[in-house]
Design a protein around this motif. Structure first.
Motif, mmCIF file in Angstrom:
data_model
loop_
_atom_site.group_PDB
_atom_site.id
_atom_site.type_symbol
_atom_site.label_atom_id
_atom_site.label_comp_id
_atom_site.label_asym_id
_atom_site.label_seq_id
_atom_site.Cartn_x
_atom_site.Cartn_y
_atom_site.Cartn_z
ATOM 1 N N ILE A 193 35.493 114.634 44.673
ATOM 2 C CA ILE A 193 35.151 115.820 45.672
ATOM 3 C C ILE A 193 34.027 114.156 46.475
ATOM 4 N N ASP A 194 34.929 114.863 47.668
ATOM 5 C CA ASP A 194 34.503 114.752 48.980
ATOM 6 C C ASP A 194 34.834 112.254 49.381
ATOM 7 N N VAL A 195 35.725 112.306 48.602
ATOM 8 C CA VAL A 195 35.516 110.823 49.172
ATOM 9 C C VAL A 195 36.332 110.437 50.004
ATOM 10 N N PRO A 196 35.386 110.277 50.888
ATOM 11 C CA PRO A 196 36.405 109.657 52.322
ATOM 12 C C PRO A 196 37.892 108.560 52.092
ATOM 13 N N ASP A 231 43.174 116.446 50.765
ATOM 14 C CA ASP A 231 42.536 117.183 51.225
ATOM 15 C C ASP A 231 43.053 117.314 52.834
ATOM 16 N N ASN A 232 44.093 118.096 53.179
ATOM 17 C CA ASN A 232 44.387 117.998 54.901
ATOM 18 C C ASN A 232 43.089 118.769 55.553
ATOM 19 N N LYS A 233 42.871 119.648 54.744
ATOM 20 C CA LYS A 233 41.701 120.288 56.178
ATOM 21 C C LYS A 233 40.474 119.479 56.007
ATOM 22 N N THR A 234 39.846 118.895 55.172
ATOM 23 C CA THR A 234 38.263 118.040 55.575
ATOM 24 C C THR A 234 39.285 116.735 55.161
ATOM 25 N N THR A 238 39.908 114.212 46.830
ATOM 26 C CA THR A 238 39.432 114.729 45.985
ATOM 27 C C THR A 238 40.367 113.390 44.376
ATOM 28 N N LEU A 239 39.736 112.915 43.716
ATOM 29 C CA LEU A 239 40.555 112.336 42.550
ATOM 30 C C LEU A 239 39.762 113.109 41.150
ATOM 31 N N ASN A 240 41.571 113.264 40.564
ATOM 32 C CA ASN A 240 41.054 113.418 38.848
ATOM 33 C C ASN A 240 40.755 112.745 38.188
#
Length: 273
Positions: A193-196, A231-234, A238-240
């Protein structure tokens, strides 16, 4: 003895018949090459089958010893790989810079949970072998988890399949970082998560441990990107990530001592003062 004589007397005709049958078969085999070859091949088939079964049992009984020897040999080879200078700019997937042979502890998973949200493993090495909390645990396929608590001869490990686990990881080809977490759904997948959004990501790209981790050396394998979500909010990806490891089937593992962790922790504490 009397019973034996009585038996022979009562069955004398049958015994005589069997004796004559055996004698005739022996003469037949000895006098005909075809029959002799058939008997020999049949005997070889039977004895070969017996030997094969005996060998299978022997190999099965020696598997534990062979597995232990292979684990020790793998540890020795890994220590060589870890300290071999890499001639290419990007380190290979399995190369761990600065890890010395005596910084690797070979152990074995004796209990493994993977069906709940907070999964742990138990390994058969503890403080007596030099295992301490916050050491990284890996195997030949990739990361397993982080040592949580230790006793003299055993230790518990926070599995990467634990919703409280968070490990620094990156996309190997671009070095963009994120946090490796688990959503508690599948034992075969974790999430980065949190990948730019600036990062170039594709399905199949390799995910490895990042340089910001004070527990794992950089570039330990984790898995490959299976799905990409935004993630449209951040405005982050997010990579599975499909794991290299089958976390439901673990055997020998390697505990990595991190001598830099204490130094990094102390430095960060000074920064916050």
């Amino acid at each position: 003895m009397q019973q034996i004589f009585i038996f022979i007397f009562k069955n004398s005709y049958r015994l005589l018949f069997l004796l004559l049958l055996v004698v005739s078969l022996v003469f037949t085999v000895q006098s005909h090459s075809y029959h002799r070859s058939k008997v020999i091949s049949s005997a070889n088939f039977l004895s070969g089958g017996v030997y094969e079964q005996v060998n299978s049992v022997s190999e099965y009984l020696s598997l534990k010893k062979q597995n232990d020897e292979l684990a020790l040999e793998n540890a020795r080879l890994k220590s060589i790989i870890f300290n071999t200078k890499d001639s290419v700019p990007q380190p290979k997937l399995d190369s761990l810079k600065g890890v010395k042979p005596n910084d690797i502890i070979v152990s074995k998973v004796i209990h493994n949970s993977y069906t709940v949200y907070e999964n742990y493993l138990t390994i058969n090495s503890g403080s007596a072998a030099g295992v301490q909390p916050d050491m990284g645990v890996i195997n030949s396929s990739g990361i397993i988890g982080i040592v949580d608590k230790t006793s003299k001869n055993y230790a518990t490990v926070i599995s990467i399949l634990n919703v409280k686990s968070a490990i620094n990881a990156k996309i190997k080809k671009s070095n963009h970082f994120g946090s490796l977490v688990w959503d508690g759904k599948s034992t075969g997948f974790v999430q980065l998560i949190d990948v730019p959004r600036l990062a170039s990501v594709r399905k199949g790209d390799t995910i490895v441990t990042g340089a910001q981790s004070s527990i794992f050396p950089e570039n330990i394998g984790i898995g490959t990107i299976n799905n990409i979500f935004i993630d449209n909010k951040t405005n982050y990806y997010t990579l599975n990530v499909k794991l290299f490891n089958d976390m439901t089937n673990l055997g020998h593992v390697y505990i990595i001592k991190s001598k830099q962790r204490e130094e990094i922790t102390n430095l960060e504490k000074k920064k916050d003062e």
